[in-house]
Design an enzyme around this catalytic site. Structure first.
Site, PDB file in Angstrom:
ATOM      1  N   ASN A 111       0.807  -1.224   0.000  1.00 55.32           N
ATOM      2  CA  ASN A 111       0.000   0.000   0.000  1.00 55.32           C
ATOM      3  C   ASN A 111       0.836   1.268   0.000  1.00 55.32           C
ATOM      4  O   ASN A 111       0.374   2.321  -0.454  1.00 55.32           O
ATOM      5  CB  ASN A 111      -0.926   0.017   1.221  1.00 55.32           C
ATOM      6  CG  ASN A 111      -2.175  -0.809   0.995  1.00 55.32           C
ATOM      7  OD1 ASN A 111      -2.410  -1.294  -0.108  1.00 55.32           O
ATOM      8  ND2 ASN A 111      -2.969  -0.969   2.040  1.00 55.32           N
ATOM      9  N   LYS A 166      14.630 -19.334 -31.405  1.00 57.80           N
ATOM     10  CA  LYS A 166      14.169 -18.169 -32.152  1.00 57.80           C
ATOM     11  C   LYS A 166      13.660 -18.606 -33.523  1.00 57.80           C
ATOM     12  O   LYS A 166      14.200 -19.545 -34.105  1.00 57.80           O
ATOM     13  CB  LYS A 166      15.315 -17.159 -32.310  1.00 57.80           C
ATOM     14  CG  LYS A 166      15.816 -16.560 -31.001  1.00 57.80           C
ATOM     15  CD  LYS A 166      14.774 -15.665 -30.353  1.00 57.80           C
ATOM     16  CE  LYS A 166      15.334 -14.974 -29.113  1.00 57.80           C
ATOM     17  NZ  LYS A 166      14.350 -14.102 -28.457  1.00 57.80           N
ATOM     18  N   LYS A 168      10.837 -16.300 -31.409  1.00 62.61           N
ATOM     19  CA  LYS A 168      10.227 -16.654 -30.127  1.00 62.61           C
ATOM     20  C   LYS A 168       8.842 -17.267 -30.293  1.00 62.61           C
ATOM     21  O   LYS A 168       8.405 -18.053 -29.457  1.00 62.61           O
ATOM     22  CB  LYS A 168      10.177 -15.453 -29.193  1.00 62.61           C
ATOM     23  CG  LYS A 168       9.248 -14.324 -29.617  1.00 62.61           C
ATOM     24  CD  LYS A 168       9.045 -13.319 -28.478  1.00 62.61           C
ATOM     25  CE  LYS A 168      10.338 -12.722 -28.006  1.00 62.61           C
ATOM     26  NZ  LYS A 168      10.137 -11.790 -26.873  1.00 62.61           N
ATOM     27  N   LYS A 191      16.628 -22.982 -23.786  1.00 62.19           N
ATOM     28  CA  LYS A 191      15.427 -22.626 -23.038  1.00 62.19           C
ATOM     29  C   LYS A 191      14.297 -22.272 -23.987  1.00 62.19           C
ATOM     30  O   LYS A 191      14.521 -21.717 -25.063  1.00 62.19           O
ATOM     31  CB  LYS A 191      15.680 -21.439 -22.101  1.00 62.19           C
ATOM     32  CG  LYS A 191      15.954 -20.121 -22.815  1.00 62.19           C
ATOM     33  CD  LYS A 191      16.092 -18.947 -21.830  1.00 62.19           C
ATOM     34  CE  LYS A 191      14.780 -18.390 -21.355  1.00 62.19           C
ATOM     35  NZ  LYS A 191      14.065 -17.597 -22.403  1.00 62.19           N
ATOM     36  N   ASP A 193      11.636 -19.756 -25.092  1.00 60.18           N
ATOM     37  CA  ASP A 193      11.429 -18.336 -24.862  1.00 60.18           C
ATOM     38  C   ASP A 193      10.191 -18.201 -23.984  1.00 60.18           C
ATOM     39  O   ASP A 193       9.320 -19.076 -23.975  1.00 60.18           O
ATOM     40  CB  ASP A 193      11.259 -17.589 -26.183  1.00 60.18           C
ATOM     41  CG  ASP A 193      11.813 -16.179 -26.128  1.00 60.18           C
ATOM     42  OD1 ASP A 193      11.851 -15.614 -25.017  1.00 60.18           O
ATOM     43  OD2 ASP A 193      12.207 -15.643 -27.171  1.00 60.18           O
ATOM     44  N   GLU A 194      10.109 -17.109 -23.234  1.00 62.07           N
ATOM     45  CA  GLU A 194       9.095 -17.028 -22.190  1.00 62.07           C
ATOM     46  C   GLU A 194       7.649 -17.134 -22.668  1.00 62.07           C
ATOM     47  O   GLU A 194       6.790 -17.580 -21.905  1.00 62.07           O
ATOM     48  CB  GLU A 194       9.287 -15.773 -21.331  1.00 62.07           C
ATOM     49  CG  GLU A 194       9.184 -14.448 -22.058  1.00 62.07           C
ATOM     50  CD  GLU A 194      10.503 -14.003 -22.643  1.00 62.07           C
ATOM     51  OE1 GLU A 194      10.584 -12.832 -23.022  1.00 62.07           O
ATOM     52  OE2 GLU A 194      11.442 -14.820 -22.732  1.00 62.07           O
ATOM     53  N   HIS A 287      12.456 -16.696 -14.977  1.00 65.50           N
ATOM     54  CA  HIS A 287      12.485 -15.645 -16.000  1.00 65.50           C
ATOM     55  C   HIS A 287      11.734 -14.438 -15.455  1.00 65.50           C
ATOM     56  O   HIS A 287      10.683 -14.579 -14.845  1.00 65.50           O
ATOM     57  CB  HIS A 287      11.862 -16.121 -17.312  1.00 65.50           C
ATOM     58  CG  HIS A 287      12.265 -15.270 -18.474  1.00 65.50           C
ATOM     59  ND1 HIS A 287      11.713 -14.017 -18.688  1.00 65.50           N
ATOM     60  CD2 HIS A 287      13.171 -15.460 -19.459  1.00 65.50           C
ATOM     61  CE1 HIS A 287      12.267 -13.482 -19.771  1.00 65.50           C
ATOM     62  NE2 HIS A 287      13.163 -14.334 -20.256  1.00 65.50           N
ATOM     63  N   ARG A 288      12.275 -13.257 -15.691  1.00 63.64           N
ATOM     64  CA  ARG A 288      11.725 -12.059 -15.053  1.00 63.64           C
ATOM     65  C   ARG A 288      11.001 -11.136 -16.034  1.00 63.64           C
ATOM     66  O   ARG A 288      10.913  -9.927 -15.798  1.00 63.64           O
ATOM     67  CB  ARG A 288      12.826 -11.299 -14.320  1.00 63.64           C
ATOM     68  CG  ARG A 288      13.989 -10.902 -15.221  1.00 63.64           C
ATOM     69  CD  ARG A 288      15.075 -10.138 -14.488  1.00 63.64           C
ATOM     70  NE  ARG A 288      16.002  -9.546 -15.456  1.00 63.64           N
ATOM     71  CZ  ARG A 288      16.897  -8.617 -15.170  1.00 63.64           C
ATOM     72  NH1 ARG A 288      17.017  -8.177 -13.927  1.00 63.64           N
ATOM     73  NH2 ARG A 288      17.678  -8.121 -16.109  1.00 63.64           N
ATOM     74  N   SER A 368      21.276 -12.955 -20.702  1.00 67.57           N
ATOM     75  CA  SER A 368      20.643 -13.006 -22.018  1.00 67.57           C
ATOM     76  C   SER A 368      20.197 -11.614 -22.430  1.00 67.57           C
ATOM     77  O   SER A 368      19.991 -10.736 -21.589  1.00 67.57           O
ATOM     78  CB  SER A 368      19.436 -13.957 -22.000  1.00 67.57           C
ATOM     79  OG  SER A 368      18.423 -13.467 -21.150  1.00 67.57           O
TER      80      SER A 368
END
EC number: 4.1.1.39
Length: 459
Positions: A111, A166, A168, A191, A193-194, A287-288, A368
């Site tokens: 808050n 790729k 993606k 990996k 891709d997200e 992954h962010r 990356s």
């Protein structure tokens, strides 16, 4: 209402709070809204972040006051304030008594982000008592588990050359699996891709068996172990576990070589915890995606990328993306190496606090975003080591010869840096690395001026 008499005590010493081991300490940059005093607003933040509200309430008793968050330090000239949060404020699991990350975030960065008397407020560091670290999951596995599978040294196994499939989105199952196979002929780690998961044009139950087969074929051809990070991100934990179980079943004997990628920022802490607790034997790949909305250097609210990475270690991430420290296409600069140091070391100085991790397993920096073989030597030099996972999508699939050659060029880039060689001289005896100069000429011109003449390459 000025609440500084109750929620601020500038006589408290940080060293005493640390010695007491009973508080989480949080450092913020803060700018009050026009017309408000710094200490007044700081105290209001502590109140709103713990036991207070905007008026006195009749239900407050002495015990309640004993768990007040307290402002204990302000540096108005530099816009910095620090708050001590009693550990008892934070919600605990009914199942196992662990402390909830969501509770920490709800209080320390909840808050207070919408208060009318606050113009800007951003958490840039926090400290957790060493005696309380056992109340967080921490990583179950780390990069040493990967090194062991790859046949590397268990303490200093070095660089893991990886990629992101790729493009993606848009590949159907067969081209997707072929792209994986082509990279694995030269590299270690792939990996999702997200956004990749179970699109109608690339259904999970069609593509995952093909990827598992591609891994087996690449391993047979190269004699090397290969690694795959599969995206199990979903809106609920049942779907996450459904995907995870199917993937492990499909990979069969190679299942230990599968990591689980989770979009932890958009999905939230519960998603990371679901993966960590249900699949403790798998490498948890955080992954962010989306984090830049609050962690961008241009942001003045929320929390920093440093804080996000530190939280990820508490949550149990085996690895988290940490950007490229100014060497790729993502925001950041060379000083971001301290993010990597904080999550990979057993103790480290942060922007405000010296954190001891008390033996908690490390979280691997994952690199990356615009990286290729030409950019890596400078990156390694800045970081000081190569014990990272690097996922170079364009750096692999953009190589002039093949994805396998791109992967090999990444490995050679690490060997170049590790040996202390001059990159252009090293390129003369390493074809794939040399061809990276021709593959990425704009980078080559910028980083290695005169490379064409030295390598005998002409436009």
């Amino acid at each position: 209402m000025d609440q500084s008499n109750r929620y601020a005590d500038l006589s408290l010493k940080e060293e005493d709070l640390i010695a007491g081991q009973n508080h989480i300490l949080v450092a913020y940059t803060m700018e009050p809204a026009a017309g408000y005093g710094y200490l007044e607003v700081a105290a209001h933040i502590a109140a709103e972040s713990s036991t207070g509200t905007n008026v006195e309430v009749c239900t407050t008793d002495d015990f309640t006051k004993g768990v007040d968050a307290i402002v204990y330090d302000i540096d108005e000239a530099n816009g910095i304030m620090k708050v001590a949060y009693p550990f008892d404020l934070f919600d605990r699991n009914g199942l196992d008594g662990k402390t909830m990350i969501v509770s920490f975030l709800t209080l320390a960065i909840g808050n207070n982000q919408g208060m009318g008397d606050v113009k800007n407020l951003q958490m840039f560091d926090f400290w957790v008592p060493e005696t309380k670290l056992h109340l967080f999951d921490g990583p179950a596995v780390d990069i040493t588990n990967m090194w062991k599978m790859l046949g590397r040294d268990k303490d200093n196994g070095g660089y893991i050359a990886g990629t992101i499939i790729k493009p993606k989105l848009g590949l159907r199952p067969e081209p997707f699996a072929d792209a994986a196979y082509q990279f694995w002929l030269g590299g270690d780690f792939i990996k999702n891709d997200e956004p990749q998961g179970n699109q109608t044009f690339c259904p999970m139950k069609k593509v995952i068996p093909l990827v598992a087969d591609a891994m087996k074929r690449a391993q047979d051809e190269t004699g090397e172990t290969k690694l795959f990070s599969a995206n199990i991100t979903a809106d609920d934990h049942h779907e996450m576990c459904y995907r995870a179980d199917y993937i492990l079943e499909t990979f069969g004997a190679d299942a230990p070589q599968v990591a689980f990628l989770v979009d932890g920022y958009v999905g939230g802490p519960g998603m990371i915890t679901t993966a960590r607790r249900n699949y403790p034997s798998q490498y948890l790949h955080y992954h962010r995606a989306g984090h830049g909305a609050i962690t961008s250097p241009s942001a003045k609210r929320g929390y920093t990328a440093f804080v996000l990475a530190k939280i990820s270690r508490l949550q149990g991430a085996s690895g988290i993306h940490v950007g490229t420290m100014g060497y790729g296409k993502m925001e950041g600069d060379a000083s971001d190496k301290n993010i990597a140091y904080m999550i990979e070391r057993d103790e480290c100085q942060g922007p405000a606090f010296y954190q001891k991790w008390n033996g908690m397993k490390p979280t691997t920096p994952i690199i990356s975003g615009g990286m290729n073989a030409l950019r890596l030597p400078g990156f390694f030099e800045n970081l000081g080591h190569g014990n990272v996972i690097n996922t170079s999508g364009g750096g692999s699939y953009g190589h002039i010869d093949s994805p396998a050659a791109g992967a090999t060029s990444l490995r050679q880039s690490y060997e170049c840096w590790k040996s202390g060689a001059d990159p252009i001289e090293f390129a003369k005896d390493h074809k794939e690395f040399a061809r990276a100069f021709e593959s990425f000429p704009a980078d080559a011109d910028k980083i290695y001026p005169g490379w064409r003449e030295k390598l005998g390459v002409h436009k």
